[in-house]
Design an enzyme around this catalytic site. Structure first.
Site, PDB file in Angstrom:
ATOM      1  N   LYS A 230      33.341   7.809   2.928  1.00 25.27           N
ATOM      2  CA  LYS A 230      32.389   6.926   3.615  1.00 25.27           C
ATOM      3  C   LYS A 230      31.120   7.659   4.032  1.00 25.27           C
ATOM      4  O   LYS A 230      31.090   8.875   4.151  1.00 25.27           O
ATOM      5  CB  LYS A 230      33.086   6.214   4.785  1.00 25.27           C
ATOM      6  CG  LYS A 230      34.008   5.114   4.227  1.00 25.27           C
ATOM      7  CD  LYS A 230      34.651   4.230   5.249  1.00 25.27           C
ATOM      8  CE  LYS A 230      35.490   3.170   4.514  1.00 25.27           C
ATOM      9  NZ  LYS A 230      36.366   2.411   5.417  1.00 25.27           N
ATOM     10  N   ARG A 265      44.301   5.547   3.598  1.00 21.74           N
ATOM     11  CA  ARG A 265      43.736   4.811   2.455  1.00 21.74           C
ATOM     12  C   ARG A 265      42.639   5.682   1.839  1.00 21.74           C
ATOM     13  O   ARG A 265      41.587   5.862   2.447  1.00 21.74           O
ATOM     14  CB  ARG A 265      43.171   3.473   2.948  1.00 21.74           C
ATOM     15  CG  ARG A 265      42.623   2.591   1.851  1.00 21.74           C
ATOM     16  CD  ARG A 265      42.040   1.305   2.424  1.00 21.74           C
ATOM     17  NE  ARG A 265      41.555   0.445   1.367  1.00 21.74           N
ATOM     18  CZ  ARG A 265      40.371   0.565   0.771  1.00 21.74           C
ATOM     19  NH1 ARG A 265      39.541   1.519   1.137  1.00 21.74           N
ATOM     20  NH2 ARG A 265      40.021  -0.265  -0.191  1.00 21.74           N
TER      21      ARG A 265
HETATM   22  N1  HH2 Z   1      37.662   0.273   3.733  1.00 20.54           N
HETATM   23  C1  HH2 Z   1      37.168  -0.356   2.650  1.00 20.54           C
HETATM   24  C2  HH2 Z   1      37.854  -1.442   2.089  1.00 20.54           C
HETATM   25  N2  HH2 Z   1      39.039  -1.848   2.593  1.00 20.54           N
HETATM   26  N3  HH2 Z   1      40.768  -1.615   4.194  1.00 20.54           N
HETATM   27  C3  HH2 Z   1      41.276  -1.004   5.259  1.00 20.54           C
HETATM   28  N4  HH2 Z   1      42.445  -1.397   5.782  1.00 20.54           N
HETATM   29  N5  HH2 Z   1      40.621   0.052   5.875  1.00 20.54           N
HETATM   30  C4  HH2 Z   1      39.425   0.507   5.408  1.00 20.54           C
HETATM   31  O1  HH2 Z   1      38.857   1.440   6.027  1.00 20.54           O
HETATM   32  C5  HH2 Z   1      38.849  -0.130   4.257  1.00 20.54           C
HETATM   33  C6  HH2 Z   1      39.559  -1.213   3.669  1.00 20.54           C
HETATM   34  C7  HH2 Z   1      35.872   0.099   2.067  1.00 20.54           C
HETATM   35  O2  HH2 Z   1      36.081   1.087   1.109  1.00 20.54           O
HETATM   36  P1  HH2 Z   1      36.133   0.849  -0.464  1.00 20.54           P
HETATM   37  O3  HH2 Z   1      37.248  -0.065  -0.832  1.00 20.54           O
HETATM   38  O4  HH2 Z   1      36.165   2.167  -1.130  1.00 20.54           O
HETATM   39  O5  HH2 Z   1      34.734   0.210  -0.833  1.00 20.54           O
HETATM   40  P2  HH2 Z   1      34.242  -1.257  -1.135  1.00 20.54           P
HETATM   41  O6  HH2 Z   1      34.527  -2.101   0.057  1.00 20.54           O
HETATM   42  O7  HH2 Z   1      32.776  -1.102  -1.393  1.00 20.54           O
HETATM   43  O8  HH2 Z   1      34.992  -1.779  -2.328  1.00 20.54           O
END
Ligand code: HH2
Length: 292
Positions: A230, A265
């Site tokens: 992040k 995660r």
């Molecule tokens: N962060 C993201 C998405 N889902 N779910 C949980 N429980 N906790 C988190 O911190 C979290 C999440 C964002 O990260 P990412 O999936 O890599 O990116 P994007 O939302 O752009 O797909």
């Protein structure tokens, strides 16, 4: 989650029937626009291959998402999201692998289809706020459910986020969402909580949440942490790009392990799983053992 044994193992781990130190949840984004891996796994075949790699690297849970929640992201339709995630969940489920499938969605229609295709966990970054019918689905199906804190919605959440006290505010929000879920018929022991790192938070808010994570852990439910790659990690390390944030990801996950988080995660499963195994062994024998 190809085999029941694999699924049960991860669920037992998380629901505390045995007490292991940590579970790694691998991130599998089937999107064109996710902040660090957007477009890489939009093709179902590439996504399935990636999922199997994450599992081989030590992910007991694969979190499949079809809608980016990065700051400023525009929402996608349920139909679009279904078309992205369901073929991937079906293929991973039928692969027979030893992992539990999670769906990262705020929409009941997507969660319902995913549970029908073999997923066991609903990871709802809106904590059951965006779709009024989501809680009933989770309750009816007896699914595991992750409730995450977010200030408002992804499109606007990073516009000058403000809190009285970020940790107390996030804790109160999670307490309220947990009570809501239980009131809707979700079994308390199926609920996990997540402070939502980066979701309507400044760098300082994220750091304060990490420093005082024990206050969220005190709510008594498994705590999920998502710091992986992040932007605050980039800012703290001299402006590192997404692909250069693994050291920061490891540092925050290890510290969170010590403060009581149990589900991590991450995108870089092998590296983080190793770091957590070493950290757990260092903290003490009650934590040793790792996720596999
Ligand atoms: N962060 C993201 C998405 N889902 N779910 C949980 N429980 N906790 C988190 O911190 C979290 C999440 C964002 O990260 P990412 O999936 O890599 O990116 P994007 O939302 O752009 O797909």
């Amino acid at each position: 989650m190809g085999s029941c044994e694999g699924a049960n193992r991860a669920l037992v781990l998380i629901t505390g029937v045995v007490s292991p130190p940590f579970t790694v949840m691998g991130v599998l984004n089937v999107t064109p626009d996710s902040f660090s891996d957007g477009g890489r796994y939009l093709d179902a075949e590439a996504a399935v291959a990636r999922g199997l790699t994450l599992a081989a690297d030590g992910a007991e849970i694969l979190d499949v998402g079809g809608e980016s929640t990065r700051p400023g992201a525009e929402p996608v339709s349920a139909q679009e999201e279904l078309g992205r995630v369901i073929p991937v969940i079906e293929a991973l489920f039928s692969s027979g692998g030893e992992f539990t499938l999670s769906v990262d969605t705020t929409k009941r229609a997507v969660a319902e289809a995913a549970l029908g295709a073999g997923a066991r966990i609903v990871n709802d970054v809106s904590a059951l706020r965006f779709d009024p019918d989501m809680a009933a689905l989770v309750a009816e199906r007896g699914a595991e459910c992750c409730l995450m804190h977010m200030l408002g919605e992804p499109r606007t959440m990073q516009e000058q986020p403000r809190y009285e006290d970020v940790v107390s505010d996030v804790k109160a929000f999670l307490e309220e969402r947990l009570a809501f879920a239980v009131g809707e018929g979700v079994a308390e022991e199926r609920v996990w909580l997540d402070p939502g790192i980066g979701f309507g938070k400044t760098v300082e808010h994220n750091l304060e949440l990490l420093r005082r994570l024990d206050e969220i852990v005190a709510l008594g439910r498994p705590v999920v942490l998502g710091t992986s790659r992040k932007s605050f990690l980039g800012k703290l390390a001299g402006g590192r790009a997404e692909g250069e944030r693994l050291p920061g990801t490891i540092a925050t996950n290890v510290l969170a392990l010590e403060r009581g988080a149990t589900v991590f995660r991450v995108h870089d499963v092998a590296e983080v799983a190793d770091a957590l195994a070493v950290a757990a062994a260092t903290v003490g024998p009650q934590m040793a053992g790792g996720s596999q």
